[in-house]
Design a protein around this motif. Sequence first.
Motif, PDB file in Angstrom:
ATOM      1  N   ASP A 180       5.738 -10.477   2.662  1.00 52.28           N
ATOM      2  CA  ASP A 180       6.995  -9.756   2.886  1.00 52.28           C
ATOM      3  C   ASP A 180       7.260  -9.430   4.351  1.00 52.28           C
ATOM      4  O   ASP A 180       8.409  -9.302   4.774  1.00 52.28           O
ATOM      5  CB  ASP A 180       7.008  -8.452   2.077  1.00 52.28           C
ATOM      6  CG  ASP A 180       7.135  -8.706   0.587  1.00 52.28           C
ATOM      7  OD1 ASP A 180       7.559  -9.817   0.210  1.00 52.28           O
ATOM      8  OD2 ASP A 180       6.797  -7.800  -0.201  1.00 52.28           O
ATOM      9  N   LYS A 181       6.200  -9.251   5.137  1.00 49.39           N
ATOM     10  CA  LYS A 181       6.368  -8.848   6.537  1.00 49.39           C
ATOM     11  C   LYS A 181       5.444  -9.690   7.410  1.00 49.39           C
ATOM     12  O   LYS A 181       4.455  -9.200   7.970  1.00 49.39           O
ATOM     13  CB  LYS A 181       6.044  -7.358   6.687  1.00 49.39           C
ATOM     14  CG  LYS A 181       6.587  -6.714   7.943  1.00 49.39           C
ATOM     15  CD  LYS A 181       8.089  -6.470   7.866  1.00 49.39           C
ATOM     16  CE  LYS A 181       8.556  -5.632   9.055  1.00 49.39           C
ATOM     17  NZ  LYS A 181      10.013  -5.425   9.021  1.00 49.39           N
ATOM     18  N   LEU A 232      11.296 -14.367  12.154  1.00 52.52           N
ATOM     19  CA  LEU A 232      10.353 -14.610  11.071  1.00 52.52           C
ATOM     20  C   LEU A 232      10.532 -13.606   9.941  1.00 52.52           C
ATOM     21  O   LEU A 232      10.531 -13.968   8.752  1.00 52.52           O
ATOM     22  CB  LEU A 232       8.936 -14.544  11.635  1.00 52.52           C
ATOM     23  CG  LEU A 232       7.790 -15.084  10.793  1.00 52.52           C
ATOM     24  CD1 LEU A 232       8.060 -16.498  10.322  1.00 52.52           C
ATOM     25  CD2 LEU A 232       6.499 -15.014  11.604  1.00 52.52           C
ATOM     26  N   ASP A 233      10.708 -12.346  10.288  1.00 56.38           N
ATOM     27  CA  ASP A 233      10.889 -11.330   9.253  1.00 56.38           C
ATOM     28  C   ASP A 233      12.217 -11.496   8.524  1.00 56.38           C
ATOM     29  O   ASP A 233      12.321 -11.186   7.327  1.00 56.38           O
ATOM     30  CB  ASP A 233      10.790  -9.927   9.862  1.00 56.38           C
ATOM     31  CG  ASP A 233       9.347  -9.496  10.082  1.00 56.38           C
ATOM     32  OD1 ASP A 233       8.439 -10.169   9.560  1.00 56.38           O
ATOM     33  OD2 ASP A 233       9.125  -8.489  10.773  1.00 56.38           O
ATOM     34  N   ARG A 293       1.067  -8.454   3.845  1.00 55.08           N
ATOM     35  CA  ARG A 293       1.367  -8.184   2.434  1.00 55.08           C
ATOM     36  C   ARG A 293       1.524  -6.701   2.162  1.00 55.08           C
ATOM     37  O   ARG A 293       2.439  -6.287   1.436  1.00 55.08           O
ATOM     38  CB  ARG A 293       0.254  -8.761   1.553  1.00 55.08           C
ATOM     39  CG  ARG A 293       0.513  -8.529   0.076  1.00 55.08           C
ATOM     40  CD  ARG A 293      -0.586  -9.098  -0.794  1.00 55.08           C
ATOM     41  NE  ARG A 293      -0.296  -8.855  -2.201  1.00 55.08           N
ATOM     42  CZ  ARG A 293      -1.154  -9.065  -3.191  1.00 55.08           C
ATOM     43  NH1 ARG A 293      -2.355  -9.548  -2.928  1.00 55.08           N
ATOM     44  NH2 ARG A 293      -0.820  -8.812  -4.438  1.00 55.08           N
ATOM     45  N   PHE A 294       0.615  -5.899   2.697  1.00 53.89           N
ATOM     46  CA  PHE A 294       0.626  -4.455   2.446  1.00 53.89           C
ATOM     47  C   PHE A 294       1.151  -3.754   3.701  1.00 53.89           C
ATOM     48  O   PHE A 294       0.381  -3.390   4.592  1.00 53.89           O
ATOM     49  CB  PHE A 294      -0.774  -3.964   2.085  1.00 53.89           C
ATOM     50  CG  PHE A 294      -1.357  -4.655   0.876  1.00 53.89           C
ATOM     51  CD1 PHE A 294      -0.831  -4.438  -0.387  1.00 53.89           C
ATOM     52  CD2 PHE A 294      -2.424  -5.537   0.994  1.00 53.89           C
ATOM     53  CE1 PHE A 294      -1.354  -5.073  -1.518  1.00 53.89           C
ATOM     54  CE2 PHE A 294      -2.963  -6.180  -0.108  1.00 53.89           C
ATOM     55  CZ  PHE A 294      -2.421  -5.943  -1.371  1.00 53.89           C
ATOM     56  N   GLY A 295       2.447  -3.574   3.753  1.00 59.11           N
ATOM     57  CA  GLY A 295       3.098  -3.146   4.985  1.00 59.11           C
ATOM     58  C   GLY A 295       2.782  -1.747   5.449  1.00 59.11           C
ATOM     59  O   GLY A 295       3.009  -1.416   6.614  1.00 59.11           O
ATOM     60  N   MET A 312       1.240  -9.837  10.405  1.00 61.11           N
ATOM     61  CA  MET A 312       0.091 -10.726  10.570  1.00 61.11           C
ATOM     62  C   MET A 312      -0.063 -11.111  12.036  1.00 61.11           C
ATOM     63  O   MET A 312      -1.167 -11.048  12.592  1.00 61.11           O
ATOM     64  CB  MET A 312       0.256 -11.983   9.717  1.00 61.11           C
ATOM     65  CG  MET A 312      -0.818 -13.035   9.956  1.00 61.11           C
ATOM     66  SD  MET A 312      -0.677 -14.496   8.889  1.00 61.11           S
ATOM     67  CE  MET A 312       0.852 -15.216   9.502  1.00 61.11           C
ATOM     68  N   LEU A 313       1.042 -11.489  12.679  1.00 59.18           N
ATOM     69  CA  LEU A 313       0.977 -11.886  14.089  1.00 59.18           C
ATOM     70  C   LEU A 313       0.579 -10.716  14.972  1.00 59.18           C
ATOM     71  O   LEU A 313      -0.175 -10.884  15.943  1.00 59.18           O
ATOM     72  CB  LEU A 313       2.319 -12.454  14.526  1.00 59.18           C
ATOM     73  CG  LEU A 313       2.653 -13.920  14.187  1.00 59.18           C
ATOM     74  CD1 LEU A 313       1.663 -14.863  14.844  1.00 59.18           C
ATOM     75  CD2 LEU A 313       2.736 -14.184  12.696  1.00 59.18           C
TER      76      LEU A 313
END
Length: 409
Positions: free
Chosen positions: A186-187, A234-235, A144-146, A191-192
């Motif tokens: 958003d990104k 995914l992005d 969320r917070f890139g 996470m992964l």
Amino acid sequence: MRCYVVGGAVRDRLLGLPVQDRDWVVVGATPEEMLTRGFRPVGKDFPVFLHPRTNEEYALARTERKRGRGYTGFVVHAAPDVTLEDDLLRRDLTINAIAADEDGTLIDPYGGQADLAARVFRHVSPAFAEDPVRILRVARFAARFGDFTVAPETLALMRAMVADGEVDHLVPERVWQELARGLMEDKPSRMLRVLRECGALARILPEVERLFGVPQPVEHHPEVDTGEHVLLVLDHAAKTQQPLPVRWACLMHDLGKGDTPADILPHHYGHEAKSATRARAVSERLRAPVDCRDLAVIFAREHGILHQVEKLRPETVVKVLETVDALRRPERFALLLEAAACDYHGRPGRDAPYVRAERWRSALAAIQGVDAGAIARACEDKSQIPQRVHAARVAAVKAQGGRTATDAH
């Protein structure tokens, strides 16, 4: 009795982001006092109430003590003598441990504002290690917070938690809940990456972890690494604001490449069937919703042939459309094409429109125009109806410009 806004509402306001929901913590009150004031109880494991007018959640200040494995093994203590600082100390990250009183004055005993300014995820206390869900939450926040990074000491603690086996005690429903929320950020690739960095991905999604380092032919995949390709796909799904089933299908679509024998790399012959099998197994293990599971399985199985539509004979085009049930499930087929477009764009330099999607849409429109009922009524031998309908669909695809090249299979 004093009430404070806590957590995400305070954090997002300080970041200049829209505040969706406000959660409150109540200090110096008892459950009986809350009921007297008209609050409605909703908490099962600890005292949480809904405000009689706003329906916002008000939780009594509490402390938690670990008593077992996983994220359910806690003893909760909620009483009037629990302070606001006590309550904030049990929270996961410093940026989520900031409170504001009813006048807007901030209470920040653990340096959350400084970490917001530094764009750092930092655990509040060693109690972070007591709840393995927090690993998933940090990874989700990264998506969320890139521009935030995980503090080195927090990452080290997350690694220690994984090594200690805490992640292995997470129930599938909670893993899915956090993964799904992260995928919708958003990104999602971040996470992964965070889960990989702390070792949790290998425990939660080993099928995805094993894709990293697996090569693909450079002429089709300039990024080479299969895991990196999946993250790019995914992005792109996030960039184009795809729904969760498409994003899950993107994450699952190449799992079979992890099974490719080393002696035939970088080629992955027949990986689609293996990918479909693994996509189903992972979806069922995590108890993913049916729409996510089904789209993931179909896309894993069919994405190779979807990318070859210009090479297919009309007979094969119709067979594919029938196999994926495009006539009865056109909405799902539309999502399948969105996933295919994400797969196409999930490689460096692929900026041109995904024209194959329009070819498939045209073919579907052609067979939708076939009047199966009229064919059935005109057919004296009813056993011939399926073949006649299929033949009419093939003719319709040919008439709208279907390719007559060699069959891709």
